[in-house]
Design a protein around this motif. Structure first.
Motif, PDB file in Angstrom:
ATOM      1  N   PRO A 275       0.834  -1.211   0.000  1.00  0.00           N
ATOM      2  CA  PRO A 275       0.000   0.000   0.000  1.00  0.00           C
ATOM      3  C   PRO A 275       0.867   1.259   0.000  1.00  0.00           C
ATOM      4  CG  PRO A 275      -0.819  -1.573   1.615  1.00  0.00           C
ATOM      5  CD  PRO A 275       0.503  -2.097   1.129  1.00  0.00           C
ATOM      6  N   VAL A 276       0.480   2.218  -0.831  1.00  0.00           N
ATOM      7  CA  VAL A 276       1.222   3.468  -0.968  1.00  0.00           C
ATOM      8  C   VAL A 276       0.298   4.631  -0.628  1.00  0.00           C
ATOM      9  CG1 VAL A 276       2.441   5.009  -2.576  1.00  0.00           C
ATOM     10  CG2 VAL A 276       2.740   2.524  -2.761  1.00  0.00           C
ATOM     11  N   THR A 277       0.771   5.516   0.247  1.00  0.00           N
ATOM     12  CA  THR A 277       0.107   6.788   0.489  1.00  0.00           C
ATOM     13  C   THR A 277       0.917   7.816  -0.272  1.00  0.00           C
ATOM     14  OG1 THR A 277      -0.651   6.126   2.680  1.00  0.00           O
ATOM     15  CG2 THR A 277      -0.560   8.500   2.222  1.00  0.00           C
ATOM     16  N   GLU A 278       0.270   8.475  -1.221  1.00  0.00           N
ATOM     17  CA  GLU A 278       0.976   9.432  -2.067  1.00  0.00           C
ATOM     18  C   GLU A 278       0.491  10.841  -1.790  1.00  0.00           C
ATOM     19  OE1 GLU A 278       1.880  10.325  -6.796  1.00  0.00           O
ATOM     20  OE2 GLU A 278       0.901   8.460  -6.224  1.00  0.00           O
ATOM     21  N   PHE A 279       1.427  11.691  -1.432  1.00  0.00           N
ATOM     22  CA  PHE A 279       1.165  13.113  -1.296  1.00  0.00           C
ATOM     23  C   PHE A 279       1.670  13.765  -2.570  1.00  0.00           C
ATOM     24  CE2 PHE A 279       1.618  11.566   3.025  1.00  0.00           C
ATOM     25  CZ  PHE A 279       0.502  12.102   3.626  1.00  0.00           C
ATOM     26  N   ARG A 280       0.938  14.752  -3.065  1.00  0.00           N
ATOM     27  CA  ARG A 280       1.346  15.417  -4.304  1.00  0.00           C
ATOM     28  C   ARG A 280       1.526  16.902  -4.053  1.00  0.00           C
ATOM     29  NH1 ARG A 280      -1.833  12.649  -9.309  1.00  0.00           N
ATOM     30  NH2 ARG A 280      -1.062  10.544  -8.949  1.00  0.00           N
ATOM     31  N   ASP A 281       2.650  17.406  -4.528  1.00  0.00           N
ATOM     32  CA  ASP A 281       2.916  18.832  -4.387  1.00  0.00           C
ATOM     33  C   ASP A 281       3.150  19.445  -5.754  1.00  0.00           C
ATOM     34  OD1 ASP A 281       5.719  19.106  -5.270  1.00  0.00           O
ATOM     35  OD2 ASP A 281       6.209  17.932  -3.519  1.00  0.00           O
ATOM     36  N   ALA A 282       3.005  20.743  -5.824  1.00  0.00           N
ATOM     37  CA  ALA A 282       3.339  21.467  -7.050  1.00  0.00           C
ATOM     38  C   ALA A 282       4.797  21.888  -6.951  1.00  0.00           C
ATOM     39  CB  ALA A 282       2.431  22.681  -7.227  1.00  0.00           C
ATOM     40  N   VAL A 283       5.096  22.785  -6.048  1.00  0.00           N
ATOM     41  CA  VAL A 283       6.459  23.247  -5.809  1.00  0.00           C
ATOM     42  C   VAL A 283       6.619  23.464  -4.309  1.00  0.00           C
ATOM     43  CG1 VAL A 283       8.116  25.109  -6.191  1.00  0.00           C
ATOM     44  CG2 VAL A 283       6.613  24.407  -8.049  1.00  0.00           C
ATOM     45  N   ILE A 284       7.711  22.987  -3.783  1.00  0.00           N
ATOM     46  CA  ILE A 284       8.033  23.245  -2.388  1.00  0.00           C
ATOM     47  C   ILE A 284       9.263  24.132  -2.403  1.00  0.00           C
ATOM     48  CG2 ILE A 284       8.803  22.261  -0.205  1.00  0.00           C
ATOM     49  CD1 ILE A 284       7.141  19.783  -0.891  1.00  0.00           C
ATOM     50  N   ALA A 285       9.089  25.344  -1.943  1.00  0.00           N
ATOM     51  CA  ALA A 285      10.190  26.307  -1.956  1.00  0.00           C
ATOM     52  C   ALA A 285      10.474  26.778  -0.545  1.00  0.00           C
ATOM     53  CB  ALA A 285       9.850  27.499  -2.847  1.00  0.00           C
ATOM     54  N   GLY A 286      11.668  26.543  -0.105  1.00  0.00           N
ATOM     55  CA  GLY A 286      12.112  27.008   1.195  1.00  0.00           C
ATOM     56  C   GLY A 286      13.622  27.095   1.153  1.00  0.00           C
ATOM     57  N   SER A 287      14.194  27.828   2.036  1.00  0.00           N
ATOM     58  CA  SER A 287      15.635  28.017   2.048  1.00  0.00           C
ATOM     59  C   SER A 287      16.356  26.672   2.006  1.00  0.00           C
ATOM     60  CB  SER A 287      16.044  28.793   3.301  1.00  0.00           C
ATOM     61  OG  SER A 287      17.422  28.979   3.310  1.00  0.00           O
ATOM     62  N   GLY A 288      17.129  26.474   0.969  1.00  0.00           N
ATOM     63  CA  GLY A 288      17.857  25.219   0.796  1.00  0.00           C
ATOM     64  C   GLY A 288      17.221  24.269  -0.199  1.00  0.00           C
ATOM     65  N   SER A 289      15.961  24.493  -0.571  1.00  0.00           N
ATOM     66  CA  SER A 289      15.332  23.610  -1.554  1.00  0.00           C
ATOM     67  C   SER A 289      15.828  23.962  -2.951  1.00  0.00           C
ATOM     68  CB  SER A 289      13.808  23.726  -1.501  1.00  0.00           C
ATOM     69  OG  SER A 289      13.381  24.964  -2.043  1.00  0.00           O
ATOM     70  N   LEU A 290      15.777  22.999  -3.852  1.00  0.00           N
ATOM     71  CA  LEU A 290      16.219  23.236  -5.223  1.00  0.00           C
ATOM     72  C   LEU A 290      15.405  24.350  -5.867  1.00  0.00           C
ATOM     73  CD1 LEU A 290      18.030  22.511  -7.598  1.00  0.00           C
ATOM     74  CD2 LEU A 290      16.389  20.728  -8.205  1.00  0.00           C
ATOM     75  N   SER A 291      14.093  24.352  -5.653  1.00  0.00           N
ATOM     76  CA  SER A 291      13.237  25.397  -6.223  1.00  0.00           C
ATOM     77  C   SER A 291      13.644  26.774  -5.723  1.00  0.00           C
ATOM     78  CB  SER A 291      11.768  25.143  -5.870  1.00  0.00           C
ATOM     79  OG  SER A 291      11.350  23.914  -6.386  1.00  0.00           O
ATOM     80  N   PHE A 292      13.882  26.897  -4.442  1.00  0.00           N
ATOM     81  CA  PHE A 292      14.285  28.168  -3.854  1.00  0.00           C
ATOM     82  C   PHE A 292      15.629  28.632  -4.416  1.00  0.00           C
ATOM     83  CE2 PHE A 292      16.349  30.715  -0.548  1.00  0.00           C
ATOM     84  CZ  PHE A 292      15.360  31.638  -0.248  1.00  0.00           C
ATOM     85  N   GLU A 293      16.567  27.700  -4.497  1.00  0.00           N
ATOM     86  CA  GLU A 293      17.896  28.044  -5.001  1.00  0.00           C
ATOM     87  C   GLU A 293      17.842  28.479  -6.465  1.00  0.00           C
ATOM     88  OE1 GLU A 293      20.424  28.428  -2.949  1.00  0.00           O
ATOM     89  OE2 GLU A 293      19.158  27.706  -1.315  1.00  0.00           O
TER      90      GLU A 293
END
Length: 169
Positions: free
Chosen positions: A136-154
């Protein structure tokens, strides 16, 4: 509790929360050196494992009921989609016989039957590959997670430093 991707942005923030909640945590990392300097590193069991090397996984799954799958190959460059799917298959196949009762996966927005770009399609297909093994898999889905140190933020910081003004359609 097993956490893959503990060297990443989400995993590195999840592990201390799990420890605060009283969980015993085992972290898998291709390069355990990436965990050095984390204040919680001595409170977890760290194992050098690679989801693309299925033979390395069964020992890591022993005694694990819940596994958090946070592996992401995008940073490895071209061909990340195939690596993501193969890593998920290997992980899920190893989890089933070792008695893992649930896999928690952080995926991305989108549906497999829609037209998606490479990155979101890869995240959806990775979730599908995890589910096919029968755990069994519980899947959470995100669009973009941006916070200091995240690839998106950088990436955003890099762009704004290089292109202080950008013309968009």
């Amino acid at each position: 509790m097993l956490v893959t991707g503990a060297t990443g942005y989400i995993g590195g923030r999840l592990v201390p929360r799990l420890l605060e909640a009283g969980h015993r945590v085992r972290c898998l990392a291709r390069d355990p050196g990436g965990l050095k300097g984390r204040v919680w590193c001595r409170q977890v069991e760290v194992q050098a494992r690679d989801c693309l090397r299925p033979g390395s996984l069964p020992a890591a799954m022993a005694g694990v009921e819940v596994a958090c799958y946070l592996v992401d190959s995008m940073g490895a460059g071209k061909g990340f989609e195939e690596r993501d799917i193969e890593a998920a298959r290997s992980f899920a196949r190893s989890a089933k016989p070792d008695g893992v009762r649930r896999i928690i996966y952080l995926g991305g927005l989108g549906e497999s039957d829609s037209e998606l770009s490479d990155r979101p399609r890869s995240r959806v297909q990775t979730g599908e590959a995890l589910r096919r093994a029968g755990v069994p898999v519980t899947e959470f889905r995100d669009a973009v997670i941006a916070g200091s140190g995240s690839l998106s933020f950088e990436l955003i910081c890099y762009l704004t430093e290089r292109l202080p003004v950008m013309i968009c359609p």
